[in-house]
Design a protein around this motif. Structure first.
Motif, PDB file in Angstrom:
ATOM      1  N   GLY A 170      -7.792  13.261  13.233  1.00 18.11           N
ATOM      2  CA  GLY A 170      -9.081  13.937  13.201  1.00 18.11           C
ATOM      3  C   GLY A 170      -9.877  13.879  14.481  1.00 18.11           C
ATOM      4  O   GLY A 170     -11.086  14.137  14.468  1.00 18.11           O
ATOM      5  N   MET A 171      -9.229  13.587  15.600  1.00 15.02           N
ATOM      6  CA  MET A 171      -9.918  13.604  16.886  1.00 15.02           C
ATOM      7  C   MET A 171      -9.857  15.000  17.495  1.00 15.02           C
ATOM      8  O   MET A 171      -8.964  15.797  17.183  1.00 15.02           O
ATOM      9  N   ASP A 172     -10.808  15.290  18.373  1.00 17.90           N
ATOM     10  CA  ASP A 172     -10.719  16.465  19.231  1.00 17.90           C
ATOM     11  C   ASP A 172      -9.965  16.070  20.490  1.00 17.90           C
ATOM     12  O   ASP A 172     -10.062  14.925  20.949  1.00 17.90           O
ATOM     13  N   VAL A 173      -9.217  17.002  21.060  1.00 20.79           N
ATOM     14  CA  VAL A 173      -8.422  16.718  22.251  1.00 20.79           C
ATOM     15  C   VAL A 173      -8.781  17.686  23.361  1.00 20.79           C
ATOM     16  O   VAL A 173      -8.825  18.904  23.143  1.00 20.79           O
ATOM     17  N   VAL A 174      -9.058  17.136  24.542  1.00 22.36           N
ATOM     18  CA  VAL A 174      -9.147  17.943  25.759  1.00 22.36           C
ATOM     19  C   VAL A 174      -8.060  17.448  26.696  1.00 22.36           C
ATOM     20  O   VAL A 174      -7.827  16.241  26.793  1.00 22.36           O
ATOM     21  N   ALA A 175      -7.383  18.373  27.362  1.00 22.35           N
ATOM     22  CA  ALA A 175      -6.237  18.018  28.187  1.00 22.35           C
ATOM     23  C   ALA A 175      -6.407  18.550  29.591  1.00 22.35           C
ATOM     24  O   ALA A 175      -6.964  19.628  29.801  1.00 22.35           O
ATOM     25  N   VAL A 231      -0.872  12.845  17.745  1.00 20.82           N
ATOM     26  CA  VAL A 231      -1.356  11.717  16.950  1.00 20.82           C
ATOM     27  C   VAL A 231      -2.878  11.789  16.831  1.00 20.82           C
ATOM     28  O   VAL A 231      -3.450  11.593  15.754  1.00 20.82           O
ATOM     29  N   ALA A 232      -3.538  12.102  17.949  1.00 19.81           N
ATOM     30  CA  ALA A 232      -4.997  12.197  17.940  1.00 19.81           C
ATOM     31  C   ALA A 232      -5.478  13.283  16.981  1.00 19.81           C
ATOM     32  O   ALA A 232      -6.401  13.072  16.184  1.00 19.81           O
ATOM     33  N   LEU A 233      -4.858  14.441  17.058  1.00 15.23           N
ATOM     34  CA  LEU A 233      -5.240  15.539  16.170  1.00 15.23           C
ATOM     35  C   LEU A 233      -4.985  15.174  14.706  1.00 15.23           C
ATOM     36  O   LEU A 233      -5.754  15.534  13.811  1.00 15.23           O
TER      37      LEU A 233
END
Length: 315
Positions: A167-172, A162-164
């Motif tokens: 248009g968000m960047d994701v760090v996991a 959903v974040a991607l």
């Protein structure tokens, strides 16, 4: 076979079980009455409300299966039940999207102050409209910001998708390897692979603009004072995983100091009686543990659970 769906089951799941020959009771039995009534059932399904502990399991010699509609099974003494020959099953995939969408309900509400505006508008909107407009005029957009996802199982990955997608960047961060890409299923059946970055917990805490928790209960908080100290000033935090994964006293202190701009909480340490300081805090967005509570998720859970139960007893 007699089955007690003590916390309910979707009508389609109930119909599938009855077609397979099960008698399905859906009238809720209070926790204190289960000790006298559960022994008459061959199987029981629960969600998060009903507790199935050792003492109750010991008085149920006929019980062959416990089904958890959803993911977390901390309300069940799983190892003990299995040691007694009772199968314990759950439906980990069925509710992932519903939980992820609730996370974003909290995030979107958080960055535009909806949690506070919805409290104050009914009280002050007719006399202090201009003042409220000024108070809530400094929102931010999620696009281009970084979401840190702690725990990257099914729900963590769905939240990242959903974040991607917005248009968000994701760090996991997880103790197992995080997939390098996630596949987004866009409108029209278009599939797009988008990269995801795995980081250490320390790096995630230092770089994330928003943090979403997706971890099981681990007997100690994942986020405490040391973790809050590492976070960016003005971070937003959402917890739709388990109560107790955030030190609530430290969260309140971080909210009061401004270190945490807002928190979205669907779960609490001492459910079903959350602490008043959180319920009344002007920087907290609140829901009563409803992450999986959508019509679509409950139908998927009911169908998946019914099929698991039918397969188990037919074997």
């Amino acid at each position: 076979m007699k089955l007690l769906a003590n916390d309910g089951i979707d009508p389609i799941g109930k119909e599938l079980l009855e077609r397979a020959g099960f008698t399905v009771d859906t009238v809720h039995i209070p926790q204190e009455e289960l000790v006298s009534k559960l022994p008459y059932y061959d199987a029981v399904t629960v969600r998060s409300a009903t507790k199935l502990r050792k003492e109750l399991i010991d008085v149920c010699p006929n019980l062959k299966l416990i089904g958890r509609g959803g993911v977390g099974m901390d309300n069940i003494d799983v190892a003990y039940a299995r040691s007694k020959g009772i199968a314990v099953v759950n439906t980990p995939a069925a509710s992932s999207l519903s939980v992820a969408e609730l996370v974003f309900a909290h995030l979107y509400g958080g960055v535009r102050f909806l949690y506070d505006a919805n409290r104050r508008m009914p009280l002050e909107g007719d006399t202090g409209f201009a003042g409220l407009k000024k108070s809530f005029a400094k929102g931010v957009e999620l696009r281009g910001k970084t979401l840190g996802v702690i725990g990257f199982g099914r729900i963590g990955q769905e939240t990242a998708k959903v974040a991607l997608g917005v248009g968000m960047d994701v760090v996991a961060c997880d103790f197992v390897n995080v997939p390098k890409t996630l596949t987004l299923n866009l409108s029209g059946g278009i599939l797009v692979d988008v990269p995801v970055k795995q980081s250490s917990m320390e790096e995630l805490l230092k770089t994330a603009d928003f943090i979403s928790l997706h971890v099981p209960f681990l007997n100690k908080p994942v986020l405490g004072k040391a973790e809050f100290d590492l976070m960016k000033e003005g971070v937003g935090i959402v917890n739709a995983s388990r109560g107790g994964t955030i030190d609530e006293a430290e969260l309140i202190a971080a909210l009061d100091s401004g270190k945490v701009a807002f928190a979205g909480l669907d779960v609490f340490e001492n459910e079903p009686t959350p602490r008043k300081e959180l319920l009344l805090h002007k920087k907290v967005s609140l829901t009563p543990h409803i992450g999986a509570a959508t019509n679509e998720a409950q139908e998927r859970i009911g169908v998946e659970l019914a099929n698991i139960i039918i397969d188990f007893f037919q074997r």
